[in-house]
Every structure is written in structure tokens, then in C-alpha cells.
Design an enzyme around this catalytic site. Structure first.
Site, PDB file in Angstrom:
ATOM      1  N   GLY A  14       0.762  -1.408  -0.030  1.00 52.94           N
ATOM      2  CA  GLY A  14       0.123   0.010   0.054  1.00 52.94           C
ATOM      3  C   GLY A  14       0.924   1.366  -0.115  1.00 52.94           C
ATOM      4  O   GLY A  14       0.329   2.153  -0.614  1.00 52.94           O
ATOM      5  N   GLU A  67       2.776  -8.092  -1.452  1.00 47.02           N
ATOM      6  CA  GLU A  67       1.514  -8.642  -0.922  1.00 47.02           C
ATOM      7  C   GLU A  67       1.522 -10.354  -1.103  1.00 47.02           C
ATOM      8  O   GLU A  67       0.900 -10.917  -0.353  1.00 47.02           O
ATOM      9  CB  GLU A  67       0.320  -8.198  -1.642  1.00 47.02           C
ATOM     10  CG  GLU A  67       0.123  -6.708  -1.205  1.00 47.02           C
ATOM     11  CD  GLU A  67       0.632  -5.620  -2.104  1.00 47.02           C
ATOM     12  OE1 GLU A  67       1.521  -6.228  -2.991  1.00 47.02           O
ATOM     13  OE2 GLU A  67       0.311  -4.501  -1.978  1.00 47.02           O
TER      14      GLU A  67
HETATM   15  N1  CAA Z   1       1.938  -3.362   8.841  1.00 45.51           N
HETATM   16  C1  CAA Z   1       2.091  -3.349  10.114  1.00 45.51           C
HETATM   17  N2  CAA Z   1       3.036  -3.195  10.729  1.00 45.51           N
HETATM   18  C2  CAA Z   1       4.201  -3.086  10.045  1.00 45.51           C
HETATM   19  C3  CAA Z   1       4.408  -3.203   8.629  1.00 45.51           C
HETATM   20  C4  CAA Z   1       2.926  -3.383   7.727  1.00 45.51           C
HETATM   21  N3  CAA Z   1       2.738  -3.202   6.673  1.00 45.51           N
HETATM   22  N4  CAA Z   1       5.684  -3.175   8.030  1.00 45.51           N
HETATM   23  C5  CAA Z   1       6.206  -3.180   9.010  1.00 45.51           C
HETATM   24  N5  CAA Z   1       5.456  -2.979  10.108  1.00 45.51           N
HETATM   25  C6  CAA Z   1       6.143  -3.046  11.505  1.00 45.51           C
HETATM   26  C7  CAA Z   1       6.910  -4.360  12.105  1.00 45.51           C
HETATM   27  O1  CAA Z   1       5.873  -5.340  12.273  1.00 45.51           O
HETATM   28  C8  CAA Z   1       7.479  -3.845  13.325  1.00 45.51           C
HETATM   29  O2  CAA Z   1       6.917  -3.774  14.505  1.00 45.51           O
HETATM   30  P1  CAA Z   1       7.240  -4.202  15.870  1.00 45.51           P
HETATM   31  O3  CAA Z   1       8.297  -3.515  16.035  1.00 45.51           O
HETATM   32  O4  CAA Z   1       6.082  -4.104  16.851  1.00 45.51           O
HETATM   33  O5  CAA Z   1       7.716  -5.948  15.396  1.00 45.51           O
HETATM   34  C9  CAA Z   1       8.007  -2.378  12.827  1.00 45.51           C
HETATM   35  O6  CAA Z   1       7.015  -1.891  11.633  1.00 45.51           O
HETATM   36  C10 CAA Z   1       9.362  -2.405  12.298  1.00 45.51           C
HETATM   37  O7  CAA Z   1       9.546  -3.279  11.103  1.00 45.51           O
HETATM   38  P2  CAA Z   1      10.590  -4.647  10.922  1.00 45.51           P
HETATM   39  O8  CAA Z   1      11.105  -4.898  12.240  1.00 45.51           O
HETATM   40  O9  CAA Z   1      10.095  -5.650  10.192  1.00 45.51           O
HETATM   41  O10 CAA Z   1      11.531  -3.773  10.220  1.00 45.51           O
HETATM   42  P3  CAA Z   1      12.829  -4.402   9.220  1.00 45.51           P
HETATM   43  O11 CAA Z   1      13.823  -3.347   8.885  1.00 45.51           O
HETATM   44  O12 CAA Z   1      13.429  -5.657   9.811  1.00 45.51           O
HETATM   45  O13 CAA Z   1      12.042  -4.745   7.877  1.00 45.51           O
HETATM   46  C11 CAA Z   1      10.576  -4.154   6.233  1.00 45.51           C
HETATM   47  C12 CAA Z   1      11.445  -3.617   7.131  1.00 45.51           C
HETATM   48  C13 CAA Z   1      11.212  -5.031   4.913  1.00 45.51           C
HETATM   49  C14 CAA Z   1       9.895  -3.003   5.452  1.00 45.51           C
HETATM   50  C15 CAA Z   1       9.461  -5.085   6.906  1.00 45.51           C
HETATM   51  O14 CAA Z   1       8.851  -4.491   7.856  1.00 45.51           O
HETATM   52  C16 CAA Z   1       8.295  -5.844   6.067  1.00 45.51           C
HETATM   53  O15 CAA Z   1       8.373  -6.485   5.139  1.00 45.51           O
HETATM   54  N6  CAA Z   1       7.067  -4.884   6.250  1.00 45.51           N
HETATM   55  C17 CAA Z   1       5.793  -5.517   5.557  1.00 45.51           C
HETATM   56  C18 CAA Z   1       5.712  -5.191   3.959  1.00 45.51           C
HETATM   57  C19 CAA Z   1       4.737  -5.667   3.405  1.00 45.51           C
HETATM   58  O16 CAA Z   1       4.460  -6.761   3.262  1.00 45.51           O
HETATM   59  N7  CAA Z   1       3.756  -4.772   2.957  1.00 45.51           N
HETATM   60  C20 CAA Z   1       2.630  -4.870   2.327  1.00 45.51           C
HETATM   61  C21 CAA Z   1       1.294  -5.068   3.205  1.00 45.51           C
HETATM   62  S1  CAA Z   1      -0.013  -5.389   2.561  1.00 45.51           S
HETATM   63  C22 CAA Z   1      -0.716  -4.281   1.476  1.00 45.51           C
HETATM   64  O17 CAA Z   1      -0.265  -3.256   1.519  1.00 45.51           O
HETATM   65  C23 CAA Z   1      -1.963  -4.446   0.917  1.00 45.51           C
HETATM   66  C24 CAA Z   1      -2.443  -3.591  -0.186  1.00 45.51           C
HETATM   67  O18 CAA Z   1      -2.048  -3.688  -1.209  1.00 45.51           O
HETATM   68  C25 CAA Z   1      -3.103  -2.431   0.171  1.00 45.51           C
END
Ligand code: CAA
Length: 260
Positions: A111, A134
Site C-alpha cells: 500500500g 503482497e
Molecule cells: N503493517 C503493520 N506493521 C508493519 C508493517 C505493515 N505493513 N511493516 C512493518 N511493520 C512493523 C513491524 O511489524 C515492526 O513492528 P514491531 O516492532 O512491533 O515488530 C516495525 O514495523 C518495524 O518493522 P521490521 O522490524 O519488520 O523492520 P525491518 O527493517 O526488519 O524490515 C521491512 C522492514 C522489510 C519493510 C518489513 O517491515 C516488511 O517486510 N514489512 C511488510 C511489507 C509488506 O508486506 N507490505 C505489504 C502489506 S499488505 C498491503 O499493503 C496490501 C495492499 O495492497 C493495500
């Protein structure tokens, strides 16, 4: 400065600066963020003193790491359907008629990438990373990513990105046409604000019309787009700013805009 729980909003002259402000979640986008953004973008659109908007993310790590997975994890399909989940991005953000720029300062995933692509154009920090991961969550883009990314960078790369969930760095994003410009992270905001100020100095109705025309190229076929362009051009010629702009050119002085 208006008070919101999830974003910061600041007016800098004629430019509104909006900062996503949930750094502890890498600025993940939940319904409260959408409500705040819809309010701020709506106010911007109605405020005649504001002529360009910049959206960025707080912290150095993320623009937005996606829709909030923690909000969505426990939701049933019926909840998504009955709430028409994600539909508010269209009405609250995409429907903005005045120009706005995304300044992508880090991760723009899921997103987050989709929100950046809703902007009129993207400036990216050299540290920015774009992706539609996703698929790794068992889902797919839901805020326009499969459509806007494909139109922006073509089927081959968009399909590869959606099917693998891989990230694209800023240099590749610029090469692929996803972003207008890449600048060092330290100067991202300054550079984006500079461009926003330039846009803010233009005749504002002409800015709105130029935006609508370019979007027509994105959203309609060629014949319809060319007709839209011609009609909008003809409408602009009735404005006071058209008369002023052409006289100012002939008199070799800057135009003074009325916004109508
Ligand atoms: N939603 C909720 N929380 C999120 C988030 C998300 N999309 N992305 C990161 N966070 C949170 C993590 O859970 C973490 O929280 P906690 O400290 O409470 O555990 C905090 O942010 C920091 O994140 P990381 O510890 O994971 O940080 P990192 O540096 O190790 O990794 C990252 C960074 C690669 C961006 C990783 O956070 C990640 O892969 N995030 C998710 C990315 C993702 O899958 N996005 C798509 C979401 S679905 C969507 O967007 C649907 C749509 O089409 C609209």
C-alpha cells in the site's frame, strides 16, 4: 499546523507538507491514517492559499511499509467486502484535484508503493525501495498497485515484481519510469519542496487542468484523451489567467495570477 494522530500537516507558504507519522510501524497505513489523510487532502483541495502538496514519511527508513498487516490479519473476507476496504483511498486521496508530489524517503511497499503511485509524480531518495510484496502474505495489491504499476513500468517488470514480491531500488525505479527524479536522502525534502514551490507559482487552474489532462492519458483511450485535452484547453482560454499569462509574456514580465 493541524493536529492529527497519524500524520503531521504543515503549511509552508503555498505548499502543504504532509508527513506520515507512525515510524514505529514504518508508517503502515491503517483506517485511521486514511481518515487523517482524507481530511488533510480535502482541506488542501479547498484552501485557495495552498497550491501544491508534498507527502512524505517520518523517519529515514520508510515512506510507508504497506497497508497495516496487524489491522488486516484478523479481518474476514466479509469485513473487507462489506466495508469496501481500500475504496476510501480513491475518494479521500486520488480524487484530489490539485497537484501533489510523493517524496519517497525509504520503503514504499504494498500500500505504500500504491499510495506513492496515487501522487501526480514521485521524487525518491537514493535509499528508496519500491515493491508489491503482497503475494508473500497470500494476497495481492489492493490499492491500485497491479494497475498503476503496470501502466507506469510496463507488464514485464510489474508482473515480475508482483509475482516475486521483490523490491526495486531507486535507480531502477527511475530507469523504469516509476519515479521522476532520484536525489540523495538528505536533500529529498528540500528538492521536492523546491519543485512544489515552482508548481505553486503557476496559474492554479492551469495546474489543475494539466493534471487532469495527463491523468486522462493514464485512464482513457487515445481518442478520448485527445478530446479531453482539447476541450480542457478551450475551457482554460476563458480564464483571466490565460489573458494575463499571454500579456505578461508579451510585456516580458512575470504573470500575476488570479486563480480563475
Ligand atoms: N503493517 C503493520 N506493521 C508493519 C508493517 C505493515 N505493513 N511493516 C512493518 N511493520 C512493523 C513491524 O511489524 C515492526 O513492528 P514491531 O516492532 O512491533 O515488530 C516495525 O514495523 C518495524 O518493522 P521490521 O522490524 O519488520 O523492520 P525491518 O527493517 O526488519 O524490515 C521491512 C522492514 C522489510 C519493510 C518489513 O517491515 C516488511 O517486510 N514489512 C511488510 C511489507 C509488506 O508486506 N507490505 C505489504 C502489506 S499488505 C498491503 O499493503 C496490501 C495492499 O495492497 C493495500
Amino acid at each position: 499546523m493541524t493536529d492529527y494522530a497519524n500524520i503531521l500537516v504543515e503549511q509552508r507558504g503555498a505548499v502543504t507538507l504532509v508527513t506520515l507519522n507512525r515510524p514505529q510501524s514504518l508508517n503502515a497505513l491503517n483506517s485511521d491514517v486514511l481518515a487523517d489523510l482524507s481530511s488533510a487532502f480535502g482541506k488542501y483541495d479547498k484552501d485557495d492559499s495552498q497550491r501544491c502538496l508534498v507527502l512524505t514519511g517520518s523517519g529515514e527508513k520508510a515512506f510507508a511499509a504497506g497497508a497495516d498487516i496487524k489491522q488486516m490479519a484478523d479481518m474476514a473476507a466479509a469485513d473487507f467486502f462489506l466495508q469496501d476496504f481500500f475504496a476510501g483511498w480513491q475518494t479521500g486521496v486520488v480524487a484530489t484535484r490539485k497537484p501533489w508530489i510523493a517524496a519517497v524517503n525509504g520503503f514504499a511497499l504494498g500500500g505504500g508503493c500504491e499510495l506513492a503511485m496515487m501522487a501526480d509524480f514521485i521524487y525518491a531518495a537514493d535509499t528508496a525501495k519500491f515493491g508489491q510484496p503482497e503475494i508473500k502474505l497470500g494476497v495481492a495489491p489492493g490499492m491500485g498497485g497491479s494497475q498503476r504499476l503496470t501502466r507506469a513500468i510496463g507488464k514485464a517488470k510489474a508482473m515480475e515484481m508482483c509475482l516475486t514480491g521483490r523490491m526495486m531500488d531507486a535507480a531502477e525505479a527511475e530507469r523504469s519510469g516509476l519515479v521522476a527524479k532520484v536525489v540523495p536522502l538528505a536533500s529529498l525534502l528540500e528538492e521536492t519542496l523546491k519543485t512544489a514551490e515552482l508548481i505553486a507559482s503557476m496559474p492554479p487552474m492551469a495546474a489543475m487542468v494539466n493534471k487532469e489532462m495527463v491523468n486522462a492519458a493514464f485512464e482513457t483511450n487515445l481518442a478520448q484523451g485527445i478530446l479531453t485535452e482539447r476541450r480542457l484547453f478551450q475551457i482554460l482560454t476563458a480564464t483571466e489567467d490565460k489573458a494575463e499569462g499571454m500579456v505578461a509574456f508579451i510585456e516580458k514580465r512575470p504573470g500575476v495570477w488570479k486563480g480563475r
